[in-house]
Motif scaffolding. Structure first.
Motif, mmCIF file in Angstrom:
data_model
loop_
_atom_site.group_PDB
_atom_site.id
_atom_site.type_symbol
_atom_site.label_atom_id
_atom_site.label_comp_id
_atom_site.label_asym_id
_atom_site.label_seq_id
_atom_site.Cartn_x
_atom_site.Cartn_y
_atom_site.Cartn_z
ATOM 1 N N THR A 15 14.680 21.997 -7.988
ATOM 2 C CA THR A 15 13.989 21.853 -6.846
ATOM 3 C C THR A 15 14.040 21.954 -5.432
ATOM 4 O OG1 THR A 15 12.373 20.678 -8.374
ATOM 5 C CG2 THR A 15 12.041 20.125 -6.138
ATOM 6 N N THR A 16 13.862 22.233 -4.539
ATOM 7 C CA THR A 16 14.449 22.403 -3.144
ATOM 8 C C THR A 16 13.186 22.238 -2.136
ATOM 9 O OG1 THR A 16 14.238 24.684 -2.892
ATOM 10 C CG2 THR A 16 15.829 24.053 -3.504
ATOM 11 N N SER A 17 11.687 22.148 -2.273
ATOM 12 C CA SER A 17 10.850 21.380 -0.923
ATOM 13 C C SER A 17 9.810 21.207 -2.277
ATOM 14 C CB SER A 17 9.983 23.186 -0.676
ATOM 15 O OG SER A 17 9.479 24.116 -2.082
ATOM 16 N N GLY A 18 8.708 20.677 -1.023
ATOM 17 C CA GLY A 18 7.941 19.896 -2.077
ATOM 18 C C GLY A 18 6.537 19.075 -0.917
ATOM 19 N N VAL A 19 6.205 18.036 -0.987
ATOM 20 C CA VAL A 19 5.139 17.468 0.687
ATOM 21 C C VAL A 19 4.944 16.134 -0.849
ATOM 22 C CG1 VAL A 19 2.666 16.566 0.965
ATOM 23 C CG2 VAL A 19 3.520 19.612 0.524
ATOM 24 N N VAL A 20 5.458 14.624 0.425
ATOM 25 C CA VAL A 20 5.236 13.142 -0.220
ATOM 26 C C VAL A 20 3.926 13.141 0.425
ATOM 27 C CG1 VAL A 20 7.193 12.995 -0.857
ATOM 28 C CG2 VAL A 20 6.533 12.548 1.619
ATOM 29 N N SER A 21 3.043 11.993 -0.291
ATOM 30 C CA SER A 21 2.131 11.811 0.300
ATOM 31 C C SER A 21 1.971 9.888 0.689
ATOM 32 C CB SER A 21 1.010 12.312 -0.049
ATOM 33 O OG SER A 21 0.469 13.832 0.200
ATOM 34 N N PHE A 22 1.491 9.261 1.224
ATOM 35 C CA PHE A 22 1.085 8.170 1.349
ATOM 36 C C PHE A 22 0.567 7.403 2.429
ATOM 37 C CE2 PHE A 22 4.868 8.943 3.572
ATOM 38 C CZ PHE A 22 4.662 8.312 4.317
ATOM 39 N N SER A 23 0.014 5.977 2.547
ATOM 40 C CA SER A 23 -1.171 5.429 3.348
ATOM 41 C C SER A 23 0.423 4.651 4.303
ATOM 42 C CB SER A 23 -2.447 4.778 3.224
ATOM 43 O OG SER A 23 -1.874 3.956 1.856
ATOM 44 N N MET A 24 -0.105 3.851 5.679
ATOM 45 C CA MET A 24 0.408 2.595 5.480
ATOM 46 C C MET A 24 0.005 0.783 5.293
ATOM 47 S SD MET A 24 2.617 1.877 7.723
ATOM 48 C CE MET A 24 2.700 2.811 8.479
ATOM 49 N N SER A 25 -1.240 1.284 4.462
ATOM 50 C CA SER A 25 -1.240 -0.309 3.203
ATOM 51 C C SER A 25 -0.500 -0.247 1.765
ATOM 52 C CB SER A 25 -2.899 0.060 2.855
ATOM 53 O OG SER A 25 -3.254 1.236 2.572
ATOM 54 N N GLN A 26 0.408 1.566 1.659
ATOM 55 C CA GLN A 26 0.698 1.077 0.184
ATOM 56 C C GLN A 26 1.700 0.928 1.126
ATOM 57 O OE1 GLN A 26 0.333 6.029 -0.192
ATOM 58 N NE2 GLN A 26 0.151 4.565 -2.669
ATOM 59 N N VAL A 27 3.070 1.686 2.545
ATOM 60 C CA VAL A 27 4.295 1.154 3.075
ATOM 61 C C VAL A 27 4.006 -1.080 3.107
ATOM 62 C CG1 VAL A 27 5.153 0.909 4.587
ATOM 63 C CG2 VAL A 27 4.546 3.218 4.021
ATOM 64 N N LEU A 28 2.668 -1.108 3.525
ATOM 65 C CA LEU A 28 2.977 -2.326 3.903
ATOM 66 C C LEU A 28 3.267 -3.636 3.023
ATOM 67 C CD1 LEU A 28 0.120 -2.810 6.449
ATOM 68 C CD2 LEU A 28 2.209 -3.437 6.807
ATOM 69 N N ALA A 29 1.841 -3.288 1.754
ATOM 70 C CA ALA A 29 1.911 -3.644 0.180
ATOM 71 C C ALA A 29 3.916 -4.251 -0.545
ATOM 72 C CB ALA A 29 0.660 -3.369 -0.271
ATOM 73 N N ARG A 30 4.408 -3.056 -0.083
ATOM 74 C CA ARG A 30 6.278 -3.418 -0.822
ATOM 75 C C ARG A 30 6.998 -3.840 0.190
ATOM 76 N NH1 ARG A 30 6.754 -0.862 -5.470
ATOM 77 N NH2 ARG A 30 8.599 -0.602 -5.107
ATOM 78 N N GLN A 31 6.281 -4.704 1.588
ATOM 79 C CA GLN A 31 7.468 -5.634 1.862
ATOM 80 C C GLN A 31 7.011 -7.307 1.824
ATOM 81 O OE1 GLN A 31 9.025 -3.993 4.264
ATOM 82 N NE2 GLN A 31 8.000 -2.162 3.500
ATOM 83 N N THR A 32 7.950 -7.971 2.161
ATOM 84 C CA THR A 32 7.993 -9.125 1.150
ATOM 85 C C THR A 32 6.905 -9.816 1.747
ATOM 86 O OG1 THR A 32 9.979 -9.458 1.897
ATOM 87 C CG2 THR A 32 9.321 -11.280 1.980
ATOM 88 N N ALA A 41 3.444 -9.062 0.997
ATOM 89 C CA ALA A 41 3.200 -8.268 0.791
ATOM 90 C C ALA A 41 1.797 -8.299 0.881
ATOM 91 C CB ALA A 41 2.330 -7.641 -1.156
ATOM 92 N N PRO A 42 1.731 -7.997 2.688
ATOM 93 C CA PRO A 42 0.880 -8.179 3.683
ATOM 94 C C PRO A 42 -0.158 -7.213 3.562
ATOM 95 C CG PRO A 42 2.636 -6.984 4.422
ATOM 96 C CD PRO A 42 3.303 -7.691 3.037
ATOM 97 N N THR A 43 -1.677 -7.050 3.835
ATOM 98 C CA THR A 43 -2.653 -6.454 3.901
ATOM 99 C C THR A 43 -2.982 -5.442 5.515
ATOM 100 O OG1 THR A 43 -4.496 -7.754 4.157
ATOM 101 C CG2 THR A 43 -2.985 -7.445 2.369
ATOM 102 N N CYS A 44 -3.869 -4.285 5.715
ATOM 103 C CA CYS A 44 -4.231 -4.087 6.791
ATOM 104 C C CYS A 44 -4.360 -4.366 7.651
ATOM 105 C CB CYS A 44 -5.357 -2.722 6.339
ATOM 106 S SG CYS A 44 -4.340 -1.300 5.990
ATOM 107 N N ALA A 45 -4.743 -5.697 7.509
ATOM 108 C CA ALA A 45 -5.888 -7.110 7.267
ATOM 109 C C ALA A 45 -5.029 -8.280 7.986
ATOM 110 C CB ALA A 45 -6.909 -7.504 6.876
ATOM 111 N N THR A 46 -4.014 -8.352 7.361
ATOM 112 C CA THR A 46 -3.310 -9.469 7.026
ATOM 113 C C THR A 46 -2.187 -9.278 8.450
ATOM 114 O OG1 THR A 46 -2.375 -9.387 5.350
ATOM 115 C CG2 THR A 46 -3.766 -10.986 5.302
ATOM 116 N N GLN A 47 -1.929 -7.773 8.237
ATOM 117 C CA GLN A 47 -0.539 -7.754 8.742
ATOM 118 C C GLN A 47 -1.209 -7.171 10.991
ATOM 119 O OE1 GLN A 47 2.577 -7.413 8.331
ATOM 120 N NE2 GLN A 47 2.927 -7.237 10.543
#
Length: 333
Positions: free
Chosen positions: A92-109, A111-117
């Motif tokens: 595999t030499t190519s592809g596409v990755v998809s995500f939202s900022m809400s998913q990134v925030l949820a992984r942080q210590t 687990a802040p949300t769009c509203a609480t950050q």
């Protein structure tokens, strides 16, 4: 004895960095200097990045694609990183990755949300693979090097700019020039105008500034402070004009001379966050019969709400030019 010695030296070489493999990122998301900014309203919107890989991996090597608040490389992704894809082998030499900022925030210590950050925070898009511990056998080591480019930064900006203020309003012929102060860097300046329609003035509401570019929004006049209109008055459609910050006054054109307009200013930052409105001020366009144009043609400078000229030759030249122009107007009439 030379060949065994050379072989021993080769096997004794320390781990070397992975230099044959590279991952290139591209995106259709709006970016500025490889920075993608997301507002609170866009927090759950999907971000998509395409990637392509060149070179080969070390034996048994893996490429990790992920988002982190730390740095790319060193170790494999940790619990607070959002792993987007794991690619093993050279098929595999190519592809596409998809995500939202809400998913990134949820992984942080925490687990802040769009509203609480509530504060701005930035992350990095990473591609890493193990370094090579043996240059002959291409053995993978336990450490990872960053192979992703360009270095994309992902910023979550939930904070709207502070409300600006209106310094002064300069009357023009069928226009108003509005000076907006306290403008945050990299913010667009927006001014909104509503004509004050008096019940006994005989001014048709539909005539109160109907330029094609005036932006007669369906929600015109629904601002929280719009209910302060005195009895016997109403407000015309909301006219919007904007410009990039740092380029002088905002000029609202296509207005009606003699009609007073209520004016508010707002700021829109790079993420699309819009500030609260400034305090309301009023301005009235005034018919100039070409006087202002003649003044400008004589190298006059707009200095504020009142006409003024400097001393000396420059001011005298302007006044002389205006006198000649007025004299010609009288002769023609």
């Amino acid at each position: 004895m030379r060949l065994p010695l050379v072989a021993l030296l080769l096997f004794a070489l320390p781990a070397v960095a992975q230099t044959g493999t590279a991952v290139n990122f591209t995106t259709t998301s709006t970016s500025n200097n490889n920075t993608v900014v997301t507002s609170r309203d866009e927090c759950t919107t999907t971000l998509r990045f395409s990637w392509s890989r060149t070179g080969t991996l070390c034996n048994g090597g893996t490429v990790y694609l992920y988002v982190t608040s730390g740095s790319c490389g060193g170790l494999a992704p940790v619990a607070t990183d959002l792993t987007l894809d794991t690619v093993t082998g050279n098929t595999t030499t190519s592809g596409v990755v998809s995500f939202s900022m809400s998913q990134v925030l949820a992984r942080q210590t925490g687990a802040p949300t769009c509203a609480t950050q509530e504060k701005e925070v930035s992350f990095k898009l990473c591609a890493i693979t193990p370094t090579i511990s043996d240059s002959v056998l291409q053995t993978c080591s336990a450490t990872y090097s960053s192979i992703g480019a360009p270095a994309f930064t992902l910023t979550y900006d939930p904070e709207a700019p502070s409300a600006p203020s209106i310094g002064k309003v300069i009357a023009r012929d069928s226009a108003l020039s509005v000076q907006v102060d306290n403008v945050e860097e990299d913010s667009n300046v927006i001014i909104e105008l509503n004509a004050i329609l008096k019940a006994d003035a005989g001014i048709p509401e539909e005539d109160a500034g109907t330029d094609a570019d005036a932006g007669t929004d369906a929600d015109a006049g629904t601002d929280a402070d719009a209910g302060t209109t005195p009895v016997g008055e109403s407000e015309g459609p909301t006219l919007r004009f904007n410009k990039a910050a740092g380029e002088g006054n905002v000029v609202a054109t296509g207005l009606i001379n003699g009609v007073t307009y209520r004016i508010r200013a707002k700021l829109e930052d790079e993420a699309g966050n819009v500030s609260e409105a400034s305090a309301v001020v009023e301005g009235t366009p005034v018919k100039s019969n070409g006087l202002f144009d003649a003044y400008k043609d004589a190298n006059g400078q707009e200095q504020g709400g009142c006409a003024s000229t400097g001393g000396g030759l420059a001011g005298g030249a302007v006044l002389a030019a205006l006198g000649i122009w007025l004299s010609s107007r009288r002769k023609v009439s």
